[in-house]
Design a protein around this motif. Structure first.
Motif, PDB file in Angstrom:
ATOM      1  N   GLY A  15       0.868  -1.185   0.066  1.00  0.00           N
ATOM      2  CA  GLY A  15      -0.076   0.075   0.379  1.00  0.00           C
ATOM      3  C   GLY A  15       0.983   1.232  -0.173  1.00  0.00           C
ATOM      4  O   GLY A  15       2.121   1.526   0.481  1.00  0.00           O
ATOM      5  N   LEU A 124      -6.348   5.289   1.791  1.00  0.00           N
ATOM      6  CA  LEU A 124      -6.031   3.911   1.971  1.00  0.00           C
ATOM      7  C   LEU A 124      -6.800   3.646   3.677  1.00  0.00           C
ATOM      8  O   LEU A 124      -7.043   2.610   3.879  1.00  0.00           O
ATOM      9  CB  LEU A 124      -4.633   3.495   2.279  1.00  0.00           C
ATOM     10  CG  LEU A 124      -4.254   2.072   2.638  1.00  0.00           C
ATOM     11  CD1 LEU A 124      -4.641   1.195   1.671  1.00  0.00           C
ATOM     12  CD2 LEU A 124      -2.780   2.187   2.688  1.00  0.00           C
ATOM     13  N   PHE A 125      -6.031   4.433   4.211  1.00  0.00           N
ATOM     14  CA  PHE A 125      -6.320   4.823   6.182  1.00  0.00           C
ATOM     15  C   PHE A 125      -8.400   4.865   6.205  1.00  0.00           C
ATOM     16  O   PHE A 125      -9.090   3.658   6.928  1.00  0.00           O
ATOM     17  CB  PHE A 125      -5.537   4.936   6.755  1.00  0.00           C
ATOM     18  CG  PHE A 125      -4.211   4.331   7.130  1.00  0.00           C
ATOM     19  CD1 PHE A 125      -3.604   3.333   7.286  1.00  0.00           C
ATOM     20  CD2 PHE A 125      -3.230   5.340   6.570  1.00  0.00           C
ATOM     21  CE1 PHE A 125      -2.495   3.091   7.257  1.00  0.00           C
ATOM     22  CE2 PHE A 125      -1.854   5.116   6.585  1.00  0.00           C
ATOM     23  CZ  PHE A 125      -1.562   4.015   7.190  1.00  0.00           C
ATOM     24  N   GLU A 130      -6.260  -0.677   4.714  1.00  0.00           N
ATOM     25  CA  GLU A 130      -4.734  -1.026   5.679  1.00  0.00           C
ATOM     26  C   GLU A 130      -4.293  -2.547   5.392  1.00  0.00           C
ATOM     27  O   GLU A 130      -3.431  -3.337   4.971  1.00  0.00           O
ATOM     28  CB  GLU A 130      -4.047  -0.301   6.662  1.00  0.00           C
ATOM     29  CG  GLU A 130      -4.585  -0.581   7.608  1.00  0.00           C
ATOM     30  CD  GLU A 130      -5.957   0.351   7.950  1.00  0.00           C
ATOM     31  OE1 GLU A 130      -6.685   0.517   8.949  1.00  0.00           O
ATOM     32  OE2 GLU A 130      -6.542   0.592   6.596  1.00  0.00           O
ATOM     33  N   VAL A 136       2.339  -0.888   4.690  1.00  0.00           N
ATOM     34  CA  VAL A 136       2.437  -0.230   3.819  1.00  0.00           C
ATOM     35  C   VAL A 136       3.000   0.957   3.871  1.00  0.00           C
ATOM     36  O   VAL A 136       3.838   1.116   4.942  1.00  0.00           O
ATOM     37  CB  VAL A 136       0.727   0.821   4.883  1.00  0.00           C
ATOM     38  CG1 VAL A 136       0.668   1.957   4.942  1.00  0.00           C
ATOM     39  CG2 VAL A 136      -0.404  -0.492   4.926  1.00  0.00           C
ATOM     40  N   LYS A 174      -0.884   8.841  10.802  1.00  0.00           N
ATOM     41  CA  LYS A 174      -1.129   7.770   9.430  1.00  0.00           C
ATOM     42  C   LYS A 174       1.123   6.756   9.199  1.00  0.00           C
ATOM     43  O   LYS A 174       1.264   5.992   9.746  1.00  0.00           O
ATOM     44  CB  LYS A 174      -0.378   8.786   7.233  1.00  0.00           C
ATOM     45  CG  LYS A 174      -2.291   8.564   7.446  1.00  0.00           C
ATOM     46  CD  LYS A 174      -1.758   9.722   5.710  1.00  0.00           C
ATOM     47  CE  LYS A 174      -3.488   9.764   6.109  1.00  0.00           C
ATOM     48  NZ  LYS A 174      -3.804  11.204   4.541  1.00  0.00           N
ATOM     49  N   LYS A 177       0.709   4.163  12.023  1.00  0.00           N
ATOM     50  CA  LYS A 177       0.097   2.625  11.200  1.00  0.00           C
ATOM     51  C   LYS A 177       1.010   1.902  10.124  1.00  0.00           C
ATOM     52  O   LYS A 177       0.973   0.754   9.754  1.00  0.00           O
ATOM     53  CB  LYS A 177      -0.627   3.117  10.359  1.00  0.00           C
ATOM     54  CG  LYS A 177      -2.231   3.014  11.284  1.00  0.00           C
ATOM     55  CD  LYS A 177      -4.162   3.382  11.308  1.00  0.00           C
ATOM     56  CE  LYS A 177      -5.060   4.097  12.282  1.00  0.00           C
ATOM     57  NZ  LYS A 177      -6.039   4.265  11.542  1.00  0.00           N
TER      58      LYS A 177
END
Length: 205
Positions: A15, A124-125, A130, A136, A174, A177
């Motif tokens: 990702g 994405l999140f 994810e 990612v 972000k 993560k």
């Protein structure tokens, strides 16, 4: 014995995301240059919003944003980005179509023998995607630098950029993560070195 005619395994997914103005597109270009298949959700969203069925649903939800069978993107953005509820309504129309298109592209990549695909997804999140990624990569840069880039690129005001940024998952979240964070606040050689390091850690480079 294994069946020699069995389908190849699906490629692993990397990702790729980042806040507005972070330079995600630059990193995507570097990944393509290194031979990776990059599936661009923004490009697929643009194609999806050219489909008659999608345009019909957008016009029904956002009257006056489709003229002569063509989406008036600035008009739609002005309405959707002014209200989180309206943006969620738009995403509910467009995102399933984008995911369907991305699935088809991934299947084509499988047929071509890709071991990894890069899923270039700005939200994405926000979309909870994810969990379906093997890793990612988040591209980031200081807020002031990101705002300046977008103002120069898109002729937005500072307030417009900050409004759009506020609609996304905060950059700090972000980063937390991410499996890899690419700092895009220096020159291209530094950016390339970080990309290569991430690929090497994943066993790609």
């Amino acid at each position: 014995m294994t069946d020699s005619a069995s389908p190849p395994p699906p490629p692993r997914r990397l990702g790729l995301t980042g806040s507005i103005g972070a330079g995600k597109s630059t990193v995507a270009a570097l990944l393509r240059a290194r031979g990776l298949t990059v599936l661009d959700a923004d490009a697929q969203a643009r194609l999806a919003t050219e489909e008659p069925e999608t345009l019909e649903r957008i016009e029904a939800a956002f009257p006056g944003t489709v003229r002569g069978g063509v989406l008036d993107r600035p008009a739609l953005s002005a309405v959707a980005f002014a209200d989180p509820a309206r943006l969620a309504e738009l995403n509910a129309i467009v995102h399933p179509r984008v995911r369907a298109r991305m699935t088809v592209l991934e299947q084509q990549a499988v047929a071509d023998g890709a071991r990894w695909t890069v899923q270039d997804v700005p939200l994405l999140f926000e979309g909870g995607l994810e969990a379906s990624m093997d890793a990612v990569l988040v591209v980031d840069a200081p807020l002031d630098l990101r705002v300046a880039r977008v103002m120069e690129r898109s002729q937005f005001s500072r307030e417009e950029v900050l409004t759009r940024d506020a609609r996304q998952t905060p950059a700090a979240e972000k980063r937390q993560k991410a499996d890899f964070v690419i700092e895009n606040d220096a020159g291209l050689p530094e950016l390339e070195a970080q990309v290569d390091a991430a690929l090497q850690a994943l066993g790609i480079g």
